[in-house]
Write a protein that holds these residues in place. Structure first.
Motif, short mmCIF file in Angstrom:
data_model
loop_
_atom_site.label_atom_id
_atom_site.label_comp_id
_atom_site.label_asym_id
_atom_site.label_seq_id
_atom_site.Cartn_x
_atom_site.Cartn_y
_atom_site.Cartn_z
N UNK A 23 0.84 -1.19 0.00
CA UNK A 23 0.00 0.00 0.00
C UNK A 23 0.88 1.25 0.00
N UNK A 24 0.50 2.24 -0.81
CA UNK A 24 1.18 3.53 -0.85
C UNK A 24 0.18 4.60 -0.44
N UNK A 25 0.50 5.40 0.57
CA UNK A 25 -0.46 6.39 1.10
C UNK A 25 -0.62 7.58 0.17
N UNK A 26 0.45 8.19 -0.26
CA UNK A 26 0.51 9.29 -1.23
C UNK A 26 0.02 10.64 -0.71
N UNK A 27 -0.31 10.76 0.56
CA UNK A 27 -0.70 12.08 1.07
C UNK A 27 -0.26 12.23 2.53
N UNK A 28 1.01 11.92 2.77
CA UNK A 28 1.56 12.09 4.12
C UNK A 28 1.69 13.59 4.40
N UNK A 29 1.02 14.06 5.43
CA UNK A 29 1.05 15.47 5.83
C UNK A 29 0.53 15.58 7.25
N UNK A 80 3.74 -0.01 -6.29
CA UNK A 80 4.35 -0.62 -7.46
C UNK A 80 5.73 -0.03 -7.66
N UNK A 81 6.56 -0.72 -8.43
CA UNK A 81 7.94 -0.27 -8.67
C UNK A 81 8.03 0.72 -9.82
N UNK A 82 7.07 0.68 -10.71
CA UNK A 82 7.09 1.58 -11.87
C UNK A 82 6.55 2.96 -11.48
N UNK A 83 6.82 3.98 -12.29
CA UNK A 83 6.38 5.34 -11.94
C UNK A 83 4.86 5.49 -11.94
N UNK A 116 8.73 5.41 -3.30
CA UNK A 116 9.50 5.75 -2.11
C UNK A 116 10.06 7.17 -2.15
N UNK A 117 10.61 7.64 -3.28
CA UNK A 117 11.07 9.03 -3.30
C UNK A 117 9.97 10.04 -2.98
#
Length: 294
Positions: free
Chosen positions: A156-162, A187-190, A214-215
């Motif tokens: 899972x990727x959150x994408x809105x850490x704040x 995922x590993x791709x952009x 991750x970046x």
């Protein structure tokens, strides 16, 4: 008026994946406690045991991404799928737990979430107290990174850490990550889509409309750490983000500056990993000092 209106709508048939009884027979609907682009959040109570809960109401037109579940005829918001995935593997103390969900015909979706006691989102926590001392920011950052390692390990990727998506227990100073409404499968791709918060987004998204998982996360953590120790985010415009040159107040320690510069590095591939943040001298050494002093 909104609460009364919602109560009327909730008398319609509602359903959830594991639920046979409709929402209004299981929960008491309380007052509004927060709202934003993600939807509205209300306080509530579970009738069976009196547990306090948070009820997140998301209308269909606010759902960014839809996903199909194997045993559901209609697609559901991806947030439900992502939170359910994290809950099914046992959950984590640093992730808000999804207790239930319902679809209300013509209304949208209701997510019933745990509501930690004495909770305050970090935006309000910082607004009330001003810039946090480094030892407290270190404590919060360590918990958040540990939680994100769990979240990423389960795809899972959150994408809105704040700051608004971190809830602080003001008694224990434990934190939880909330609001996975902008999340996506890891995922590993952009990625070429982004529903997160602009001032927390990295230069590569501003310039190319693309980023890697991750970046992106590390950059957002850098912005959050700066916000904690300085009392506000480092960049107010796209130009500032692309320059990637935050102004540090003189009182910041060299170790904290070092970590901030690393996380807010312009080049995505030069930023640390989550694990490297935990082993950074400012995080690791500070944690050891706090243990010795306890």
């Amino acid at each position: 008026m909104e609460t009364r209106d919602t109560e009327l709508h909730l008398k319609e048939e509602a359903r959830g994946r594991y639920v046979k009884e409709p929402f209004h027979r299981q929960y008491v609907w309380g007052p509004l406690i927060g709202s934003g682009g993600f939807g509205s959040v209300f306080s509530g109570q579970r009738l069976s045991d009196g547990q306090q809960v948070a009820i997140k109401e998301v209308s269909n037109d606010r759902v960014g991404t839809w996903t199909r579940l194997p045993d559901e005829a209609d697609p559901v918001p991806s947030e439900i799928v992502l939170l359910q995935r994290l809950t099914e593997v046992g959950g984590h103390r640093g992730v808000v737990r999804l207790l239930d969900w319902f679809q209300v015909k013509g209304r949208g979706f209701l997510l019933v979430l745990e509501r930690p006691p004495h909770s305050q989102d970090m935006f309000d926590f910082i607004t009330e107290r001003g810039a946090l001392p480094e030892h407290l920011a270190r404590r919060f950052l360590g918990q958040i990174v540990d939680t994100l390692l769990f979240v990423h390990a389960h795809g899972v990727l959150h994408r809105d850490i704040k700051d608004e998506n971190i809830v602080v227990d003001t008694k224990t100073l434990d934190v939880k990550i909330i609001d996975f409404g902008s999340g996506a499968p890891l995922k590993e791709t952009p990625y070429s889509d982004f529903d997160g918060t602009r001032v927390y987004s990295p230069p590569e998204w501003i310039l190319t409309g693309s980023y890697r998982a991750e970046p992106l996360t590390i950059w957002s953590l850098g912005v959050l750490l700066f916000d904690m120790v300085c009392g506000d985010v480092p960049f107010g415009s796209d130009v500032d983000i692309v320059r990637a040159m935050p102004d540090f107040p003189p009182r910041l320690s060299n170790g904290c500056r070092s970590l901030l510069r690393w996380c807010l590095c312009y080049e995505p591939h030069l930023r640390p990993s989550l694990q490297q943040i935990l082993s950074h001298p400012w995080v690791e050494g500070g944690a050891e000092e706090e243990e010795e002093g306890s």
